[in-house]
Design a protein around this motif. Sequence first.
Motif, PDB file in Angstrom:
ATOM      1  N   GLY A  40       0.804  -1.221   0.000  1.00  0.00           N
ATOM      2  CA  GLY A  40       0.000   0.000   0.000  1.00  0.00           C
ATOM      3  C   GLY A  40       0.835   1.268   0.000  1.00  0.00           C
ATOM      4  O   GLY A  40       0.456   2.278  -0.582  1.00  0.00           O
ATOM      5  N   SER A  41       2.008   1.221   0.633  1.00  0.00           N
ATOM      6  CA  SER A  41       2.865   2.408   0.687  1.00  0.00           C
ATOM      7  C   SER A  41       3.865   2.462  -0.464  1.00  0.00           C
ATOM      8  O   SER A  41       4.692   3.353  -0.514  1.00  0.00           O
ATOM      9  CB  SER A  41       3.622   2.440   2.020  1.00  0.00           C
ATOM     10  N   GLN A  42       3.796   1.506  -1.369  1.00  0.00           N
ATOM     11  CA  GLN A  42       4.711   1.405  -2.512  1.00  0.00           C
ATOM     12  C   GLN A  42       6.166   1.354  -2.046  1.00  0.00           C
ATOM     13  O   GLN A  42       7.046   1.962  -2.642  1.00  0.00           O
ATOM     14  CB  GLN A  42       4.487   2.560  -3.496  1.00  0.00           C
ATOM     15  N   GLN A  43       6.426   0.589  -1.000  1.00  0.00           N
ATOM     16  CA  GLN A  43       7.766   0.404  -0.449  1.00  0.00           C
ATOM     17  C   GLN A  43       7.987  -1.086  -0.226  1.00  0.00           C
ATOM     18  O   GLN A  43       7.854  -1.580   0.881  1.00  0.00           O
ATOM     19  CB  GLN A  43       7.904   1.144   0.889  1.00  0.00           C
ATOM     20  N   TYR A  44       8.299  -1.818  -1.285  1.00  0.00           N
ATOM     21  CA  TYR A  44       8.475  -3.256  -1.145  1.00  0.00           C
ATOM     22  C   TYR A  44       9.450  -3.789  -2.187  1.00  0.00           C
ATOM     23  O   TYR A  44       9.785  -3.126  -3.153  1.00  0.00           O
ATOM     24  CB  TYR A  44       7.134  -3.998  -1.263  1.00  0.00           C
ATOM     25  N   ARG A  45       9.882  -5.017  -1.919  1.00  0.00           N
ATOM     26  CA  ARG A  45      10.790  -5.716  -2.812  1.00  0.00           C
ATOM     27  C   ARG A  45      10.264  -7.133  -2.980  1.00  0.00           C
ATOM     28  O   ARG A  45       9.843  -7.760  -2.010  1.00  0.00           O
ATOM     29  CB  ARG A  45      12.187  -5.734  -2.210  1.00  0.00           C
ATOM     30  N   ILE A  46      10.299  -7.636  -4.199  1.00  0.00           N
ATOM     31  CA  ILE A  46       9.902  -9.010  -4.480  1.00  0.00           C
ATOM     32  C   ILE A  46      11.157  -9.766  -4.887  1.00  0.00           C
ATOM     33  O   ILE A  46      11.764  -9.457  -5.906  1.00  0.00           O
ATOM     34  CB  ILE A  46       8.844  -9.078  -5.594  1.00  0.00           C
ATOM     35  N   ASN A  47      11.570 -10.724  -4.052  1.00  0.00           N
ATOM     36  CA  ASN A  47      12.698 -11.590  -4.384  1.00  0.00           C
ATOM     37  C   ASN A  47      12.165 -12.732  -5.236  1.00  0.00           C
ATOM     38  O   ASN A  47      11.331 -13.513  -4.786  1.00  0.00           O
ATOM     39  CB  ASN A  47      13.370 -12.121  -3.123  1.00  0.00           C
ATOM     40  N   VAL A  48      12.646 -12.817  -6.459  1.00  0.00           N
ATOM     41  CA  VAL A  48      12.135 -13.778  -7.431  1.00  0.00           C
ATOM     42  C   VAL A  48      12.819 -15.128  -7.246  1.00  0.00           C
ATOM     43  O   VAL A  48      14.033 -15.203  -7.078  1.00  0.00           O
ATOM     44  CB  VAL A  48      12.349 -13.236  -8.858  1.00  0.00           C
ATOM     45  N   SER A  49      12.015 -16.202  -7.297  1.00  0.00           N
ATOM     46  CA  SER A  49      12.547 -17.553  -7.139  1.00  0.00           C
ATOM     47  C   SER A  49      12.398 -18.410  -8.394  1.00  0.00           C
ATOM     48  O   SER A  49      13.094 -19.403  -8.544  1.00  0.00           O
ATOM     49  CB  SER A  49      11.874 -18.257  -5.961  1.00  0.00           C
ATOM     50  N   SER A  50      11.492 -18.040  -9.302  1.00  0.00           N
ATOM     51  CA  SER A  50      11.343 -18.803 -10.545  1.00  0.00           C
ATOM     52  C   SER A  50      10.800 -17.913 -11.653  1.00  0.00           C
ATOM     53  O   SER A  50      10.196 -16.877 -11.391  1.00  0.00           O
ATOM     54  CB  SER A  50      10.417 -20.008 -10.343  1.00  0.00           C
ATOM     55  N   MET A  51      11.046 -18.342 -12.898  1.00  0.00           N
ATOM     56  CA  MET A  51      10.516 -17.621 -14.054  1.00  0.00           C
ATOM     57  C   MET A  51       9.949 -18.641 -15.031  1.00  0.00           C
ATOM     58  O   MET A  51      10.427 -19.769 -15.130  1.00  0.00           O
ATOM     59  CB  MET A  51      11.583 -16.773 -14.727  1.00  0.00           C
ATOM     60  N   THR A  52       8.911 -18.223 -15.749  1.00  0.00           N
ATOM     61  CA  THR A  52       8.287 -19.063 -16.761  1.00  0.00           C
ATOM     62  C   THR A  52       8.096 -18.225 -18.015  1.00  0.00           C
ATOM     63  O   THR A  52       7.233 -17.342 -18.048  1.00  0.00           O
ATOM     64  CB  THR A  52       6.921 -19.599 -16.283  1.00  0.00           C
ATOM     65  N   PRO A  53       8.893 -18.464 -19.062  1.00  0.00           N
ATOM     66  CA  PRO A  53       8.721 -17.699 -20.288  1.00  0.00           C
ATOM     67  C   PRO A  53       7.458 -18.124 -21.029  1.00  0.00           C
ATOM     68  O   PRO A  53       6.896 -19.192 -20.768  1.00  0.00           O
ATOM     69  CB  PRO A  53       9.976 -18.027 -21.103  1.00  0.00           C
ATOM     70  N   MET A  54       7.004 -17.283 -21.950  1.00  0.00           N
ATOM     71  CA  MET A  54       5.812 -17.578 -22.733  1.00  0.00           C
ATOM     72  C   MET A  54       5.975 -18.887 -23.500  1.00  0.00           C
ATOM     73  O   MET A  54       5.058 -19.688 -23.582  1.00  0.00           O
ATOM     74  CB  MET A  54       5.551 -16.435 -23.717  1.00  0.00           C
ATOM     75  N   ARG A  55       7.160 -19.094 -24.049  1.00  0.00           N
ATOM     76  CA  ARG A  55       7.456 -20.319 -24.789  1.00  0.00           C
ATOM     77  C   ARG A  55       8.583 -21.047 -24.064  1.00  0.00           C
ATOM     78  O   ARG A  55       9.747 -20.751 -24.273  1.00  0.00           O
ATOM     79  CB  ARG A  55       7.908 -19.991 -26.209  1.00  0.00           C
ATOM     80  N   GLY A  56       8.244 -21.966 -23.198  1.00  0.00           N
ATOM     81  CA  GLY A  56       9.289 -22.692 -22.481  1.00  0.00           C
ATOM     82  C   GLY A  56       8.810 -23.204 -21.149  1.00  0.00           C
ATOM     83  O   GLY A  56       7.635 -23.125 -20.808  1.00  0.00           O
ATOM     84  N   THR A  57       9.740 -23.731 -20.385  1.00  0.00           N
ATOM     85  CA  THR A  57       9.416 -24.311 -19.090  1.00  0.00           C
ATOM     86  C   THR A  57       9.919 -23.426 -17.960  1.00  0.00           C
ATOM     87  O   THR A  57      10.779 -22.574 -18.150  1.00  0.00           O
ATOM     88  CB  THR A  57      10.055 -25.705 -18.954  1.00  0.00           C
ATOM     89  N   SER A  58       9.394 -23.680 -16.796  1.00  0.00           N
ATOM     90  CA  SER A  58       9.765 -22.915 -15.616  1.00  0.00           C
ATOM     91  C   SER A  58      11.216 -23.200 -15.222  1.00  0.00           C
ATOM     92  O   SER A  58      11.704 -24.315 -15.356  1.00  0.00           O
ATOM     93  CB  SER A  58       8.836 -23.290 -14.464  1.00  0.00           C
ATOM     94  N   THR A  59      11.892 -22.151 -14.747  1.00  0.00           N
ATOM     95  CA  THR A  59      13.290 -22.256 -14.339  1.00  0.00           C
ATOM     96  C   THR A  59      13.464 -21.573 -12.992  1.00  0.00           C
ATOM     97  O   THR A  59      12.901 -20.507 -12.758  1.00  0.00           O
ATOM     98  CB  THR A  59      14.198 -21.547 -15.377  1.00  0.00           C
ATOM     99  N   ASN A  60      14.243 -22.183 -12.107  1.00  0.00           N
ATOM    100  CA  ASN A  60      14.563 -21.560 -10.824  1.00  0.00           C
ATOM    101  C   ASN A  60      15.533 -20.408 -11.045  1.00  0.00           C
ATOM    102  O   ASN A  60      16.415 -20.484 -11.888  1.00  0.00           O
ATOM    103  CB  ASN A  60      15.164 -22.565  -9.856  1.00  0.00           C
ATOM    104  N   VAL A  61      15.357 -19.360 -10.252  1.00  0.00           N
ATOM    105  CA  VAL A  61      16.168 -18.148 -10.363  1.00  0.00           C
ATOM    106  C   VAL A  61      16.638 -17.775  -8.969  1.00  0.00           C
ATOM    107  O   VAL A  61      15.890 -17.896  -8.011  1.00  0.00           O
ATOM    108  CB  VAL A  61      15.324 -16.995 -10.955  1.00  0.00           C
TER     109      VAL A  61
END
Length: 166
Positions: A40-61
């Motif tokens: 709500g205060s626009q003060q945050y961080r999202i630590n990413v753990s995986s990605m899934t491209p439009m064409r492909g499989t999920s990968t850990n990050v």
Amino acid sequence: MKKNLFLLFVGALLMVACATPEERAARQAENLKMVKAAVGSQQYRINVSSMTPMRGTSTNVMGRWVKIDGNTIDCYLPYVGRDDAPHMKTRAEVKSDAKLEFKAEVENYNLQYLPNKKCGVITFTTSYGGDDYQFNINVDNTGRARIRVTPKSRDFIDYEGSVYGI
């Protein structure tokens, strides 16, 4: 001796795992309060753990993030996808297309809370390096976030991670 040590370890593990429902509910409520305040205060961080491209499989990050600090986004994400309008590129341009690393101004920030789904939906746009990006972030009440980044002329890509206040 080894048997006693093993039983002691199992006993300690069971004691830690046996949190009462009230304790779990209190922890979830505290976590939800922190997530709502940060988002709500626009003060945050999202630590990413995986990605899934439009064409492909999920990968850990590991070691990648999206940080929102007021009206500024600090984005440090990998990217895998195709360009909709192929054109001649130098090797440096192709290499820079393999990542979304930039700091830019956030435009049209919108936060909508959906109580029936127990999640918040954040949408905004940003521009950097001649490309426009549409961000759509779903944050559930446990602090898990799903991010969809849609560049103007490239494939979208999804990320998943955890929200932390800054």
